[in-house]
Write an enzyme that holds these catalytic residues in place. Structure first.
Site, PDB file in Angstrom:
ATOM      1  N   CYS A 248       0.839  -1.204   0.000  1.00 21.22           N
ATOM      2  CA  CYS A 248       0.000   0.000   0.000  1.00 21.22           C
ATOM      3  C   CYS A 248       0.877   1.258   0.000  1.00 21.22           C
ATOM      4  O   CYS A 248       1.441   1.595  -1.025  1.00 21.22           O
ATOM      5  CB  CYS A 248      -0.988  -0.045   1.153  1.00 21.22           C
TER       6      CYS A 248
ATOM      7  N   HIS B 214      -3.435  -5.170   0.280  1.00 21.95           N
ATOM      8  CA  HIS B 214      -2.820  -5.661   1.524  1.00 21.95           C
ATOM      9  C   HIS B 214      -2.860  -7.192   1.575  1.00 21.95           C
ATOM     10  O   HIS B 214      -3.838  -7.758   2.086  1.00 21.95           O
ATOM     11  CB  HIS B 214      -3.601  -5.137   2.731  1.00 21.95           C
TER      12      HIS B 214
ATOM     13  N   GLU C 144      -1.320  -9.117   3.472  1.00 17.62           N
ATOM     14  CA  GLU C 144      -1.122  -9.663   4.833  1.00 17.62           C
ATOM     15  C   GLU C 144      -2.425 -10.095   5.492  1.00 17.62           C
ATOM     16  O   GLU C 144      -2.419 -10.968   6.358  1.00 17.62           O
ATOM     17  CB  GLU C 144      -0.388  -8.646   5.720  1.00 17.62           C
TER      18      GLU C 144
HETATM   19  N1  GLN Z   1      -2.046   6.827   2.483  1.00 19.07           N
HETATM   20  C1  GLN Z   1      -2.127   6.030   1.299  1.00 19.07           C
HETATM   21  C2  GLN Z   1      -3.493   6.142   0.633  1.00 19.07           C
HETATM   22  O1  GLN Z   1      -4.442   6.544   1.247  1.00 19.07           O
HETATM   23  C3  GLN Z   1      -1.801   4.581   1.596  1.00 19.07           C
HETATM   24  C4  GLN Z   1      -2.804   3.913   2.472  1.00 19.07           C
HETATM   25  C5  GLN Z   1      -2.289   2.661   3.095  1.00 19.07           C
HETATM   26  O2  GLN Z   1      -1.088   2.396   3.088  1.00 19.07           O
HETATM   27  N2  GLN Z   1      -3.146   1.857   3.697  1.00 19.07           N
HETATM   28  O3  GLN Z   1      -3.635   5.794  -0.514  1.00 19.07           O
END
Ligand code: GLN
Length: 541
Positions: A383, A509, A511
Site C-alpha cells: 500500500c 494488503h 497480509e
Molecule cells: N495513504 C495512502 C493512501 O491513502 C496509503 C494507504 C495505506 O497504506 N493503507 O492511498
C-alpha cells in the site's frame, strides 16, 4: 443456535482474543463449523478512525469492514472470512437504537438501556450467528468485567443464555489472571475469585475458567479455583505464557477443554475426533526453525508491534513454510532521514514497508526503498510501501526530483500518486476509501503471478490514492513494471522492478489473508528472496 461467550477479568490484555480464537480452532479441528463475534465496548462505530499507536492495527475484512485486530486472530486461527457485522461496538448499537427512536419505532415508549440497548445487542449477536449457519458462534466480550461500558453486553449475554437454554446452548468462558508472588511463590487465586463473584453478581455463572499465569497452574491451585468459583475441576484451564500464540490451541487441547465443551454443549459424539496435524506441523516449524533471516520493517508506529500485527503474522507464516525464523528489526522511518540508511539497513536480508497514512515518516520510507533498489536488497512494499517505491523511482530513475503523492505535497509538479478524478471532491474521513476485497488481474509470468499460482486474484484494500496513469509509460520504460491491475484496468495494483532479485510492491494488503500453512504469496516471495540473499552474503564472508 449455540453460543460461547468469552469474558475477561482482573486486567485487560490477558489474551482473551487468543483464547477465544484457540477454542474456535479446536472446535473446527473436530469438524464443527464455527463463527465468531467481537464485541468492543467503545463508542466508535468501527476501528477505521482509530490511531494504530493506541489501539493496534486496523484490520480489514473482505466486505471492507475496518475492525479490531482480534478479528484478524479469529480469521487466522479459525480460517474464516468474517464481515463487518461480526464486530459489534457500543457505537453501532446506540446508533441503530437512536435511529429507530427518531423513526418513531418505539411507539412512544421511554427508550432505555434495558431493554432497548440490550435487545439491539441480542438482535445483532443472534443475527450474525444465524446468518453464519455455524454450529457454534464464539462471542468475545471486549473489556474487563466490572467496566461500566461492558455492563449492557454482559446483561444481554445473560438474557441470551435464558432465551436459548443454559444447559446446552450457551456456555461462558471467563479468562482471568492468576499472579504469582515472589520467585517461588504460590499462585494467587483471590483476584480470580473476586472477578468471578463480580460476574455472578450480574447473573452469569462461568462454566470454564482460563487462568493466565506465568507458569502452569498447580493441581492445588486449579482445585482451589474450582472450589471457590463453583466450576468443575477439569473446567479450570491453565494458560501459561506460550512460546508462540499458535501454541495456545494445543495447550488448551492437552487439558481437554474442547472435549469438555463438546460434552457440555452436546456437540458430539461424532465430533470427538480431532485433526490438528497441519497445525502441529506449522507450530513445529515456528518453534524449531533451522534458519534465521532478518527483515527490516520500516514504519512510524514501531514502538507498538500490534500496529503491524498482520504483517508480523504473515512473515511468521511465510517463514514457517521454510522452517525459518524471521527476526523483525523495527526501524522508525524518521531515523532514516538523519542516519545513513546503510547503518540501519546494512545488516538486514530484506525490507518491508507496510501501509500508512500522512506525511510524517514518508521521506525516510523513500530512502529505505532507494536503498533496497540500489543495493539489490529484497523489498516488499504494501500500500503506502507501493506508493513510496513509485515516488522513489520517479525521483531517482525518471529524474523527476519533485515527484510526490498529492497526499503529502498537494502542489507537486509531478503527482505520480494522486486521487483519481472520480474520487476527487470526497473529503469526509471514513467511508471514502477504497476498501475491502477487489479483483486484481496479474500479468502472466510476472513474479506475482508465479507466487500466487494464478492470474486472477482477490485481495483486500484500504487506501485513497492511486498511481497516476499519465506516468505509466515512463515507469514501464524505466523497468518499473505494473504487473497487477484492477479489474476495470484503471488502477495499478502491483509493481515489479526489472533487474532486481525481488523488488515487488502491491497497492492491496496481502497480509490480511495470510494464514498458517497458507502464507501471503508476496510475503513468501520476500522471505524466499531474503533467504537467498542471506545465503549469498554468508557465502561471501
Ligand atoms: N495513504 C495512502 C493512501 O491513502 C496509503 C494507504 C495505506 O497504506 N493503507 O492511498
Amino acid at each position: 443456535m449455540k453460543l460461547i461467550f468469552v469474558s475477561g477479568g482482573v486486567i485487560s490484555g490477558l489474551g482473551k482474543g487468543i483464547t477465544a480464537s484457540s477454542i474456535g480452532c479446536l472446535l473446527k479441528a473436530r469438524g464443527l463449523s464455527v463463527s465468531s463475534v467481537k464485541i468492543d465496548p467503545y463508542l466508535n462505530i468501527d476501528a477505521g478512525t482509530m490511531n494504530p499507536f493506541e489501539h493496534g492495527e486496523v484490520y480489514v475484512l473482505d466486505d471492507g469492514g475496518e475492525v479490531d485486530l482480534d478479528l484478524g486472530n479469529y480469521e487466522r486461527f479459525m480460517d474464516l472470512h468474517l464481515g463487518r457485522d461480526n464486530n459489534i461496538t457500543t457505537g453501532k448499537v446506540y446508533k441503530s437504537v437512536i435511529e429507530n427512536e427518531r423513526r418513531g419505532e418505539y411507539l412512544g415508549k421511554t427508550v432505555q438501556i434495558i431493554p432497548h440497548i440490550t435487545n439491539e445487542i441480542k438482535r445483532r449477536v443472534t443475527s450474525v450467528a444465524r446468518k453464519s449457519g455455524a454450529d457454534v458462534t464464539i462471542v468475545e466480550l471486549g473489556g474487563t468485567v466490572g467496566d461500566m461500558e461492558s455492563m449492557p453486553f454482559l446483561e444481554a449475554a445473560r438474557q441470551l443464555s435464558r432465551d436459548l437454554g443454559r444447559e446446552e446452548n450457551v456456555l461462558f468462558v471467563h479468562t482471568t489472571l492468576v499472579p504469582i508472588m515472589g520467585s517461588v511463590g504460590e499462585e494467587k487465586s483471590k483476584p480470580t475469585q473476586h472477578s468471578v463473584h463480580e460476574l455472578m453478581g450480574m447473573g452469569i455463572h462461568p462454566d470454564i475458567i482460563v487462568g493466565r499465569c506465568s507458569r502452569e497452574l498447580s493441581e492445588a491451585a486449579k482445585a482451589k479455583i474450582a472450589m471457590f468459583c463453583d466450576v468443575d475441576e477439569k473446567a479450570v484451564i491453565s494458560c501459561p505464557d506460550a512460546r508462540s500464540i499458535y501454541e495456545v490451541p494445543l495447550i488448551l487441547e492437552r487439558q481437554g477443554v474442547a472435549d469438555y465443551i463438546v460434552d457440555r454443549m452436546r456437540l458430539g459424539p461424532m465430533t470427538s475426533r480431532r485433526n490438528m496435524k497441519d497445525w502441529e506441523l506449522f507450530l513445529d516449524h515456528v518453534l524449531n526453525p533451522t534458519k534465521e533471516i532478518q527483515i527490516a520493517l520500516v514504519g512510524k508506529y514501531t514502538a507498538l508491534a500490534d500496529a503491524y500485527l498482520s504483517q508480523l503474522e504473515a512473515l511468521t507464516h511465510a517463514g514457517a513454510t521454510r522452517a525459518c525464523h524471521v527476526k523483525v528489526k523495527f526501524i522508525d522511518s524518521d531515523e532514516l532521514i538523519h542516519i545513513d540508511p546503510a547503518k540501519l539497513l546494512g545488516d538486514v536480508d530484506g525490507i518491508l514497508i507496510p501501509g500508512g497514512f500522512g506525511v510524517r515518516g514518508v521521506e525516510g520510507k523513500i530512502a529505505a526503498a532507494q536503498y533496497a533498489r540500489e543495493h539489490q536488497v529484497p523489498y516488499l512494499g504494501v500500500c503506502l510501501g507501493f506508493q513510496v517505491a513509485t515516488i522513489e523511482i520517479a525521483r531517482h530513475v525518471l529524474n523527476l526530483p519533485k515527484a510526490d503523492s498529492t497526499e503529502f505535497e498537494p502542489g507537486t509538479p509531478d503527482p505520480v500518486i494522486f486521487i483519481m478524478p472520480e474520487q476527487a471532491g470526497v473529503t469526509e474521513m471514513g467511508g471514502t476509501m477504497r476498501l475491502g476485497a477487489q479483483a486484481v488481474k496479474l500479468k502472466k509470468d510476472s513474479k506475482a503471478a508465479v507466487l500466487y499460482g494464478a492470474t486472477d486474484i482477490s485481495e483486500r484494500h484500504r487506501h485513497r490514492y492511486e498511481v497516476n496513469p499519465a506516468y505509466i509509460d515512463r515507469f514501464e520504460a524505466a523497468g518499473w513494471h505494473f504487473t497487477g491491475i484492477s479489474e476495470d484496468s484503471t488502477k495499478m495494483e502491483v509493481g515489479e522492478l526489472k533487474d532486481h532479485p525481488y523488488f515487488v510492491a502491491s497497492q492491496f494488503h496481502p497480509e490480511f489473508k495470510s494464514r498458517p500453512n497458507r502464507p501471503s504469496p508476496l510475503h513468501q516471495g520476500l522471505v524466499d528472496a531474503a533467504l537467498a540473499y542471506h545465503q549469498a552474503r554468508a557465502g561471501k564472508h
